[in-house]
Motif scaffolding. Structure first.
Motif, short mmCIF file in Angstrom:
data_model
loop_
_atom_site.label_atom_id
_atom_site.label_comp_id
_atom_site.label_asym_id
_atom_site.label_seq_id
_atom_site.Cartn_x
_atom_site.Cartn_y
_atom_site.Cartn_z
N ILE A 169 0.84 -1.21 0.00
CA ILE A 169 0.00 0.00 0.00
C ILE A 169 0.87 1.26 0.00
CG2 ILE A 169 -1.55 1.37 1.45
CD1 ILE A 169 -2.95 -1.22 2.22
N ALA A 170 1.91 1.26 0.85
CA ALA A 170 2.79 2.43 0.91
C ALA A 170 3.49 2.65 -0.43
CB ALA A 170 3.81 2.26 2.03
N ASN A 171 4.03 1.57 -1.01
CA ASN A 171 4.70 1.69 -2.31
C ASN A 171 3.73 2.16 -3.38
OD1 ASN A 171 7.28 0.98 -1.52
ND2 ASN A 171 7.02 -1.18 -1.95
N ILE A 185 -1.48 -0.26 9.20
CA ILE A 185 -0.02 -0.09 9.24
C ILE A 185 0.44 0.71 8.02
CG2 ILE A 185 2.20 -1.30 9.21
CD1 ILE A 185 0.86 -3.62 10.63
N GLY A 186 -0.21 0.47 6.87
CA GLY A 186 0.17 1.19 5.65
C GLY A 186 0.03 2.69 5.79
N GLN A 187 -0.94 3.16 6.59
CA GLN A 187 -1.09 4.60 6.79
C GLN A 187 0.14 5.21 7.44
OE1 GLN A 187 -4.73 4.87 9.04
NE2 GLN A 187 -6.03 4.89 7.21
N GLY A 188 0.76 4.44 8.36
CA GLY A 188 2.00 4.94 8.97
C GLY A 188 3.19 4.78 8.05
N LEU A 189 3.25 3.65 7.32
CA LEU A 189 4.40 3.41 6.44
C LEU A 189 4.44 4.39 5.28
CD1 LEU A 189 4.76 -0.48 6.15
CD2 LEU A 189 5.97 1.10 7.64
N VAL A 190 3.27 4.80 4.78
CA VAL A 190 3.27 5.69 3.61
C VAL A 190 3.96 7.01 3.96
CG1 VAL A 190 1.04 6.83 4.01
CG2 VAL A 190 1.87 6.48 1.68
N HIS A 191 3.83 7.44 5.20
CA HIS A 191 4.53 8.66 5.63
C HIS A 191 6.04 8.45 5.60
CE1 HIS A 191 5.79 12.11 7.99
NE2 HIS A 191 6.33 11.30 8.89
N LEU A 192 6.50 7.28 6.10
CA LEU A 192 7.93 7.00 6.11
C LEU A 192 8.48 6.86 4.68
CD1 LEU A 192 8.14 4.41 9.04
CD2 LEU A 192 8.74 6.84 9.10
N ALA A 247 -3.30 10.94 -0.06
CA ALA A 247 -4.35 9.93 0.11
C ALA A 247 -3.75 8.53 0.04
CB ALA A 247 -5.43 10.10 -0.96
N LEU A 248 -4.33 7.64 0.84
CA LEU A 248 -3.94 6.23 0.80
C LEU A 248 -4.76 5.55 -0.29
CD1 LEU A 248 -1.97 4.70 2.74
CD2 LEU A 248 -3.99 3.76 3.82
N HIS A 249 -4.09 4.89 -1.21
CA HIS A 249 -4.80 4.23 -2.30
C HIS A 249 -4.69 2.73 -2.12
CE1 HIS A 249 -5.51 3.07 -6.64
NE2 HIS A 249 -6.57 3.78 -6.33
N VAL A 250 -5.86 2.07 -2.01
CA VAL A 250 -5.90 0.64 -1.75
C VAL A 250 -6.74 -0.03 -2.84
CG1 VAL A 250 -6.31 -1.15 -0.03
CG2 VAL A 250 -5.81 1.18 0.71
N PRO A 251 -6.13 -0.39 -3.96
CA PRO A 251 -6.90 -1.05 -5.01
C PRO A 251 -7.25 -2.48 -4.61
CG PRO A 251 -4.58 -0.96 -5.61
CD PRO A 251 -4.73 -0.17 -4.34
N ILE A 296 11.57 9.20 0.11
CA ILE A 296 11.64 9.62 -1.29
C ILE A 296 11.96 11.10 -1.38
CG2 ILE A 296 10.25 9.95 -3.38
CD1 ILE A 296 8.84 7.33 -2.73
N ASN A 297 11.36 11.91 -0.51
CA ASN A 297 11.66 13.35 -0.50
C ASN A 297 13.10 13.63 -0.11
OD1 ASN A 297 9.20 14.48 -1.33
ND2 ASN A 297 8.31 14.21 0.69
N ASP A 298 13.62 12.85 0.84
CA ASP A 298 15.01 13.05 1.27
C ASP A 298 16.01 12.68 0.18
OD1 ASP A 298 14.44 14.03 3.77
OD2 ASP A 298 14.56 12.09 4.78
N LEU A 299 15.70 11.62 -0.59
CA LEU A 299 16.70 11.03 -1.46
C LEU A 299 16.47 11.24 -2.96
CD1 LEU A 299 17.17 7.60 0.34
CD2 LEU A 299 18.53 9.67 0.61
#
Length: 838
Positions: free
Chosen positions: A38-40, A316-323, A339-343, A328-331
Motif C-alpha cells: 500500500i505504501a509503495n 499499518i500502511g497509513q503509517g508506512l506511507v509517511h515514512l 491519500a492512501l490508495h488501496v486497489p 523519497i523526498n530526502d533522497l
C-alpha cells in the motif's frame, strides 16, 4: 460436514490458543506485506498523478539541454508556424513553512488541450492569475493543509527571495495530482524562479504516427531537443525502483516467518491427533482424504488470518506511507502523498500470498499425517526417531540451497531480483540446518547446565533435542527473524560508518554559503549575484570553491551534473575508486575529461577511458571519463565537470554554493559571523552553515532513511514472537504428563515453572546464537550484492559487537516473554489431572 471434519473441528475447539496464535501469525505476515504494498503503491500513484496533472495530455516535450532554459520566443515561432496544440511551461519549487512544493507556471489560454483541470476553471478568480503579479492558485486540499483560504497572503521562499503572494483561486475539483502543486501565471513564475524570458519546456500534442523531427524541422535552435512525454516519468520511476524492491523483500521475510508458524501449528496438530488420525485411517479414511483434511485446515487458517491481516495492513500502511514519502523526498524528488490508495487487486494479492505461504507450509504436516500408520498412532517416539534420521538429510539439503544461492549471485552479476532470490535460498537453506544445530547444542549444554542447576538444568538442556520436531521449527522461525535484525543492523552500521567517513573527508571547507530557495532539478539553485565577490573580499577568508548541481541530458538519459570551481584544497576531498588522480585532474581542468561518481559508473557500465556524450547548448559534446570517485550524495550518480568547461558550453553562472576556507587563526564561529555580516544587507536571503552542522543534518537524513527498515524488522520479530509462544504452549501441552510425573516424584510447582522458563530461555539462546552466522551471511549479501546492484555503492564492512549482542538479547527476551504463560500454567497444573490418562 463429514465425520472426519467434525472430529478435527472438535479437537480444534478443545485447543483454541494454538489456532488463535496461528491466525495471529498469518495476520501479521499478511499485514506487513499489504502495508508495504500500500505504501509503495500510494507513493507511486501520487507520483504518477502529479506528473499527469503537470504534463496533462502532452505526447512530446521540447526541452533545453542545460540549465539555461528555452528562449520564450521559440514558443511564438512555433505558434506562427502552425505547431499546435502547444503550451509553454515554467516549473520549479517553492518552500512554504519549511515544506517544499512544486511550482507550476502556465499560460491558461494554451492549456485547454493539455490540462483541462486548469483550462476548465477559467473563472474570474483564475483569470486573476494573469492580471495580478502576486496571484497564486491552490487546490482546496492544499489550502486546508496550509490553513489558508481565498484572499489570504502566503509567503514563499523561491530563487527570487522571500515573496508574499495572494491566494486568488481555489481549485476544488481538480485531479488528485494537483493537491501538492502551486499554480501561477507563467510570467509570475518566471519572476519568482528568476527565469524572466525563459521557459523550462514546451508541451506538444502530435498526431499519432507523426515524426517529431519532420514536424519541427528547421524550427528548433541548437541546444534544444524534443522527446516523448513519458521518458521523464520512466527515468524518475527507475530511480525509486530499487528502494521499492528492497521494502517488498523485507515484507516477504515477515511472511516467510509466518509460514514457519503455520508449519509449527499444523505439525503440532498432526502430532496431537496421531491417535485420532490413526483411528480415522482404521475406519477407512484414505490417505488422500487425510491430506485434504490437513490442507483444508491450512486454507481455513490462512483465510481466518488473512482477512483481518488485510485490515491491519491498511492501518499499518497509513503509517508506512509517511515514512516512504519522507524517504523519497530526502533522497529522490519532491513528492506529496495526500491519500492512501488501496486497489482491490492489492488486497487480493496479499490474501493470495498468505494462502500460498500457508499451503506450502502445510505440505510437511500433511505428508506426516498421510504416512501415519494405525498401529503407530499412539507412539510419539516413532516420529522423533524419524525426525532424527531425517535431520542429517535436511542439513545436506540446506547446504545445497546455500551453495545454490551463492552460485546465483555469481552467475547474475547485475540482476537485483535474482540477488533477492539467492538471499531467500540462503535463508531457507540455513533454516534447514537449524534442527541439527539444535540437537548438537542440546548435547553440549546439558552437562554444564546439569552441573550448575542440577536436575532442572539437565532436563531443560536435554529437552531441546528430545522434542526436535517441535523445537527445531520454533528455533528456525526465531533464528530467521533475529538474523534479519543482525544482518540489516550490520549493513546499516557499515553504511553509516562509511558515509560518516565520506562526509568528514568530503567537507573540506570550514563553512558553506547557499541559497535557502529549493533547487530545481534542471536549473539547480543559484546564489544571489554579488555574494561571491563579497565573500572574496573578507580578510577572514583564505579561498573558496564554487559548486552548482543540476540536470542535463545525454545519450544515456538524464544526467546529474556537478560543476566545480575548486579551491587549492578542494582536490583532497575526492577519493578515487578508479583512475590515476595525477593524470585525471589535469585533463579535467583542461576540459578534455570529466569525472564520474561510483554509482554513475555502475548504473551505466562506464569505465575509465570510456566516452560520455552530453547534450549542451552548443550541441552534443563528447568527454573522456578520467576517473571514478567515491560519492554517496546521489543514488543516480553524478558527473563532475570543471567550471571553465561548463561556462564555455552552458550558463556562465556557477555559484550555487560556496565552500569557504578560512585564513589561519580564524575560528569557524568568527568566519560564520564575518560572512553573515557581509551578506546581511542583500535583498535575497543567504544561508551560512558550518560544516559540522551539515554533517549532523546529513546523518539525521541517513537515520530517517532507515527508519522504515527498523519498523519492518520489529514487525518480523513480532511474527517470530508469536511462533515461539505457539511452540512453548505446544510443548507445555505435550509434556503435561511428563510434568505431572515430575510433580508426583517431588518437584515443586516453582521448580516445574523454572524448568519451563529455562527451556524457553534456551530456545531463545539457541536462536540468538544461530542467528549470528546467518545474519553475517545476510549482511554480506546485502552489502556486496543487494546494495551494490540497487545503488552502485561500495562500503566498508563493520561488525559491531553491540548489534550481535542485541540480536542474542532480543531472541532470549522474546522467548522468555513468550514462555511466561506456559510456565505459569504448568506450575498451576495439578499432577492428578496430568496423570489421569496414564
Amino acid at each position: 460436514m463429514s465425520l472426519p471434519s467434525r472430529a478435527l473441528w472438535r479437537d480444534a475447539r478443545r485447543h483454541p490458543w494454538q489456532w488463535i496464535l496461528a491466525v495471529l501469525g498469518v495476520a501479521l505476515g499478511v499485514a506487513v506485506v499489504v502495508a508495504v504494498d500500500i505504501a509503495n503503491h500510494s507513493a507511486s500513484r501520487a507520483f504518477g498523478l502529479s506528473l499527469e496533472a503537470v504534463s496533462g495530455r502532452a505526447t512530446h516535450q521540447i526541452l533545453p539541454s542545460g540549465p539555461g532554459g528555452i528562449d520564450e520566443s521559440l514558443f511564438t515561432r512555433l505558434r506562427l508556424a502552425g505547431v499546435r496544440p502547444s503550451a509553454p511551461v515554467v516549473e520549479g519549487h517553492a518552500r512554504i513553512d519549511g515544506e517544499t512544493f512544486p511550482l507550476l507556471g502556465l499560460e491558461p489560454f494554451s492549456e485547454g488541450p493539455f490540462r483541462e483541470h486548469v483550462a476548465g476553471v477559467l473563472d474570474a478568480d483564475v483569470r486573476g492569475l494573469m492580471v495580478r503579479g502576486d496571484a497564486l492558485a491552490l487546490s482546496g486540499g492544499l489550502a486546508r493543509r496550509l490553513g489558508v483560504s481565498g484572499g489570504d497572503r502566503v509567503q514563499l521562499t523561491v530563487p527570487a527571495g522571500r515573496v508574499d503572494l495572494t491566494v486568488t483561486a481555489l481549485i476544488g475539483d481538480g485531479p488528485p495530482g494537483l493537491d501538492g502543486v502551486l499554480l501561477t501565471d507563467i510570467a509570475t513564475a518566471q519572476v519568482l524562479l528568476d527565469r524572466v524570458g525563459r521557459l523550462d519546456r514546451i508541451d506538444l500534442i502530435l498526431s499519432e504516427g507523426a515524426d517529431p523531427a519532420q514536424v519541427l524541422e528547421g524550427l528548433l535552435p541548437e541546444g534544444v531537443r524534443v522527446e516523448e512525454a513519458g521518458a521523464r516519468e520512466r527515468s524518475a520511476r527507475q530511480l525509486t525502483r530499487a528502494f521499492h524492491i528492497n521494502l517488498t523483500a523485507m515484507s516477504l521475510l515477515a511472511l516467510l516467518v509466518g509460514g514457519f508458524l503455520i508449519y509449527n501449528t499444523l505439525m503440532f496438530a498432526v502430532l496431537r491427533r496421531r491417535p485420532l488420525l490413526a483411528t480415522l485411517r482404521s475406519l477407512g479414511v484414505t490417505r488422500a482424504g487425510v491430506f485434504r483434511l490437513v490442507m483444508s485446515e491450512a486454507a481455513v487458517l490462512a483465510l481466518l488470518g488473512g482477512i483481518p491481516g488485510l485490515l491491519l495492513g491498511v492501518l499499518i500502511g497509513q503509517g508506512l506511507v509517511h515514512l516512504v514519502t519522507r524517504t523519497i523526498n530526502d533522497l529522490y524528488f519532491v513528492l506529496s502523498v495526500t491519500a492512501l490508495h488501496v486497489p482491490p487487486w492489492l488486497l487480493l494479492k496479499g490474501l493470495a500470498l498468505g494462502l500460498g505461504a500457508a499451503l506450502i507450509a502445510a505440505l510437511g504436516p500433511a505428508w506426516e499425517a498421510v504416512h501415519i500408520r494405525p498401529r503407530e498412532g499412539l507412539r510419539r517416539s516413532s516420529l522423533e526417531r524419524r525426525v532424527y534420521r531425517l535431520t542429517p538429510w535436511l542439513a545436506v539439503a540446506g547446504v545445497a540451497l546455500i551453495l545454490l544461492g551463492y552460485i546465483l549471485v555469481h552467475v547474475s552479476t547485475r540482476g537485483l531480483v535474482i540477488g533477492f532470490v539467492a538471499l531467500f535460498f540462503m535463508i531457507i537453506g540455513y533454516s534447514l540446518l537449524v534442527p541439527l544445530a539444535v540437537l548438537l547444542l542440546s548435547r553440549l549444554l546439558a552437562p554444564p547446565l546439569g552441573a550448575v542447576l542440577g536436575v532442572t538444568g539437565r532436563l531443560a538442556g536435554r529437552g531441546l533435542g528430545a522434542a526436535l520436531s517441535r523445537t527445531g521449527v520454533a528455533v528456525a522461525a526465531l533464528t530467521v527473524a533475529v538474523s534479519a535484525t543482525v544482518g540489516v543492523g550490520v549493513m546499516v552500521d557499515s553504511f553509516r560508518t562509511t558515509v560518516q567517513g565520506w562526509i568528514g573527508h568530503t567537507l573540506q571547507s570550514a563553512l558553506y554559503v547557499t541559497s535557502p530557495a529549493p533547487g530545481d532539478e534542471r536549473a539547480g539553485s543559484l546564489l544571489p549575484r554579488g555574494v561571491a565577490e563579497r565573500v572574496a573580499a573578507l580578510p577572514e577568508v583564505a579561498s573558496f570553491s564554487t559548486g552548482r548541481r543540476f540536470q542535463v541530458d545525454s545519450g544515456r538519459g538524464p544526467v546529474e551534473l556537478f560543476v566545480l570551481g575548486p579551491a587549492p584544497d578542494s582536490y583532497a576531498g575526492f577519493r578515487f575508486r578508479a583512475g590515476d588522480p595525477a593524470r585525471a585532474w589535469p585533463a579535467w581542468e583542461a576540459g578534455r575529461a570529466v569525472l564520474v561518481s561510483e554509482p554513475f559508473a555502475w548504473r551505466h557500465g562506464i569505465a575509465v577511458g570510456d566516452a560520455l556524450s552530453l547534450h549542451t547548448s552548443r550541441g552534443e559534446r563528447s568527454f573522456t571519463v578520467g576517473g571514478i570517485y567515491q560519492d554517496y550524495g546521489s543514488r543516480q550518480g553524478v558527473v563532475l565537470m570543471a567550471r571553465n568547461t561548463f561556462r564555455a558550453l552552458w550558463d556562465p553562472r556557477t555559484e550555487g554554493t560556496l565552500g569557504v576556507y578560512l585564513a589561519p587563526g580564524v575560528s569557524v564561529a568568527q568566519g560564520v559571523e564575518a560572512v553573515r555580516r557581509a551578506v546581511a544587507d542583500m535583498p535575497e536571503a543567504v544561508l551560512v552553515t558550518p560544516a559540522s552542522e551539515i554533517r549532523e543534518n546529513s546523518m539525521a537524513i541517513f537515520d530517517r532513511t532507515f527508519a522504515i527498515t527498523h519498523v519492518l524488522r520489529l514487525l518480523t520479530v513480532g511474527v517470530a514472537f508469536v511462533g515461539i509462544l505457539s511452540a512453548l504452549m505446544a510443548l507445555q501441552f505435550e509434556r503435561a504428563r511428563e510434568h505431572g510425573v515430575l510433580r508426583a516424584t517431588g518437584m515443586t510447582p516453582g521448580q516445574v515453572t523454572g524448568l519451563v522458563s529455562l527451556q524457553g530461555a534456551l530456545l531463545g539462546l539457541a536462536a540468538g546464537l544461530l542467528a549470528i552466522p546467518l545474519g553475517l551471511m545476510m549482511a554480506d549479501v546485502l552489502i556486496d550484492v543487494i546494495n551494490r546492484r540497487s545503488f552502485g555503492w561500495s562500503m566498508l564492512r563493520t561488525v559491531p559487537a553491540s548489534v550481535l549482542l542485541e540480536g542474542v538479547l532480543l531472541a532470549v527476551g522474546a522467548a522468555l516473554l513468550a514462555g511466561l504463560r506456559p510456565a505459569w500454567q504448568t506450575g498451576r497444573a495439578r499432577p492428578a489431572d496430568a496423570l489421569r490418562e496414564e
